[in-house]
Motif scaffolding. Structure first.
Motif, PDB file in Angstrom:
ATOM      1  N   GLN A  84     -44.199 -10.063   4.967  1.00  0.00           N
ATOM      2  CA  GLN A  84     -44.834 -11.605   4.012  1.00  0.00           C
ATOM      3  C   GLN A  84     -43.725 -12.670   3.975  1.00  0.00           C
ATOM      4  O   GLN A  84     -43.523 -14.250   4.010  1.00  0.00           O
ATOM      5  N   SER A 132     -48.175 -24.212  10.695  1.00  0.00           N
ATOM      6  CA  SER A 132     -48.855 -24.388   9.409  1.00  0.00           C
ATOM      7  C   SER A 132     -48.688 -22.651   8.692  1.00  0.00           C
ATOM      8  O   SER A 132     -48.434 -21.776   9.087  1.00  0.00           O
ATOM      9  N   GLY A 133     -49.653 -21.930   7.867  1.00  0.00           N
ATOM     10  CA  GLY A 133     -49.004 -21.213   7.160  1.00  0.00           C
ATOM     11  C   GLY A 133     -49.727 -19.909   7.782  1.00  0.00           C
ATOM     12  O   GLY A 133     -49.298 -18.782   9.004  1.00  0.00           O
ATOM     13  N   GLY A 134     -50.742 -20.579   8.082  1.00  0.00           N
ATOM     14  CA  GLY A 134     -51.448 -19.316   9.704  1.00  0.00           C
ATOM     15  C   GLY A 134     -50.343 -19.229  10.580  1.00  0.00           C
ATOM     16  O   GLY A 134     -51.447 -18.288  11.588  1.00  0.00           O
ATOM     17  N   GLN A 137     -48.142 -17.052  10.487  1.00  0.00           N
ATOM     18  CA  GLN A 137     -48.491 -15.747  10.318  1.00  0.00           C
ATOM     19  C   GLN A 137     -48.731 -14.974  11.962  1.00  0.00           C
ATOM     20  O   GLN A 137     -48.722 -13.461  12.645  1.00  0.00           O
ATOM     21  N   ALA A 159     -52.272 -12.991   5.171  1.00  0.00           N
ATOM     22  CA  ALA A 159     -53.332 -14.289   4.150  1.00  0.00           C
ATOM     23  C   ALA A 159     -52.405 -15.885   4.725  1.00  0.00           C
ATOM     24  O   ALA A 159     -52.155 -15.433   5.677  1.00  0.00           O
ATOM     25  N   GLY A 160     -53.445 -16.522   4.190  1.00  0.00           N
ATOM     26  CA  GLY A 160     -53.672 -17.684   4.576  1.00  0.00           C
ATOM     27  C   GLY A 160     -54.016 -18.424   5.840  1.00  0.00           C
ATOM     28  O   GLY A 160     -53.699 -19.264   6.261  1.00  0.00           O
ATOM     29  N   ASP A 162     -57.617 -18.562   8.192  1.00  0.00           N
ATOM     30  CA  ASP A 162     -59.482 -18.805   8.110  1.00  0.00           C
ATOM     31  C   ASP A 162     -59.858 -17.134   8.474  1.00  0.00           C
ATOM     32  O   ASP A 162     -59.664 -16.962   9.230  1.00  0.00           O
TER      33      ASP A 162
END
Length: 236
Positions: A84, A132-134, A137, A159-160, A162
């Protein structure tokens, strides 16, 4: 069914905090194990012990029958990790990073195919710090898959993301199981656990409070009800 991951009476203390307090659970080979628990339950500490980033104070940790704390490079190449906390280098670009990581393996997966499957090619020209966070990931998951791991540890992989991204990641995780790999997923999402898990672990206060096949743990009720019954504040 044999176990790809075994934690037996594992203890890890930080000062007065007992992060792991006699933790015991296992992850079956060729299955998806979902690990749930509230913040502070010890999920991330358990995963870090399983991948050799932390050494437990006592107890036994085995991944593919090997102690990860003293594992050699051959063993580490058989294990994929997505933490994470990330740890991605901010100054590089996604494809350059993936090609660099792939070069560390004797038989890596095809970088282009992995990147395309996770949509990394859509933001290949952007430096990691601007993702971005996504997007981070997706990149972190791609990095974890490059070595064709036999065991894959994913700490909150959706996590993060859409809703479309979440479904993409779930599909990729299911593909790893179909390929015979063992996957351990930590999550806060009941939906994610119910969608993916063959085997379920619920942790609270550094201990295992429930473990087994999803249907057995739930036993005719909802996962949400079972979870809150076992982890509500004040219950060890």
């Amino acid at each position: 069914m044999t176990a790809a991951v075994v934690l037996d009476d594992v203890r890890r203390t930080f000062g007065s905090v007992h992060a792991l307090d006699g933790l015991t659970w296992s992850a079956p080979t060729g299955a998806i194990t979902a690990v749930l628990g509230p913040n502070g339950a010890g999920k991330t500490t358990a995963i870090e012990c399983a991948v050799g980033l932390q050494r437990p104070d006592s107890g036994t940790v085995r991944v593919l029958c090997t102690d990860p704390a003293s594992a050699d490079a051959d063993h580490r190449a058989r294990v994929g990790v997505m933490l994470q906390s990330g740890g991605l280098p901010n100054g590089t670009k996604p494809m350059r990073l993936l090609h660099h990581l792939a070069a560390l393996y004797a038989d890596p997966a095809d970088v282009g195919q992995v990147a395309a499957r996770l949509g990394v090619t859509d933001f290949a020209g952007t430096t990691v710090r601007r993702l971005s966070g996504g997007q981070k990931q997706r990149l972190a998951l791609a990095a974890a898959l490059l070595g064709r791991p036999e065991v894959l540890f994913l700490d909150e992989p959706a996590a993060g993301l859409d809703p479309h991204g979440r479904l993409d990641v779930w599909e990729i995780i299911a593909e790893q199981r179909a390929a015979g790999r063992s996957v351990v997923v930590t999550t806060h999402s009941f939906d994610e656990a119910e969608h993916l898990a063959d085997h379920l672990v619920i942790m609270n206060a550094g201990r295992t409070v429930a473990e087994g096949p999803l249907d057995e743990v739930v036993d005719g009720t909802s996962l949400e009800e079972v979870y809150f019954g076992l982890t509500r504040k004040g219950r060890a």
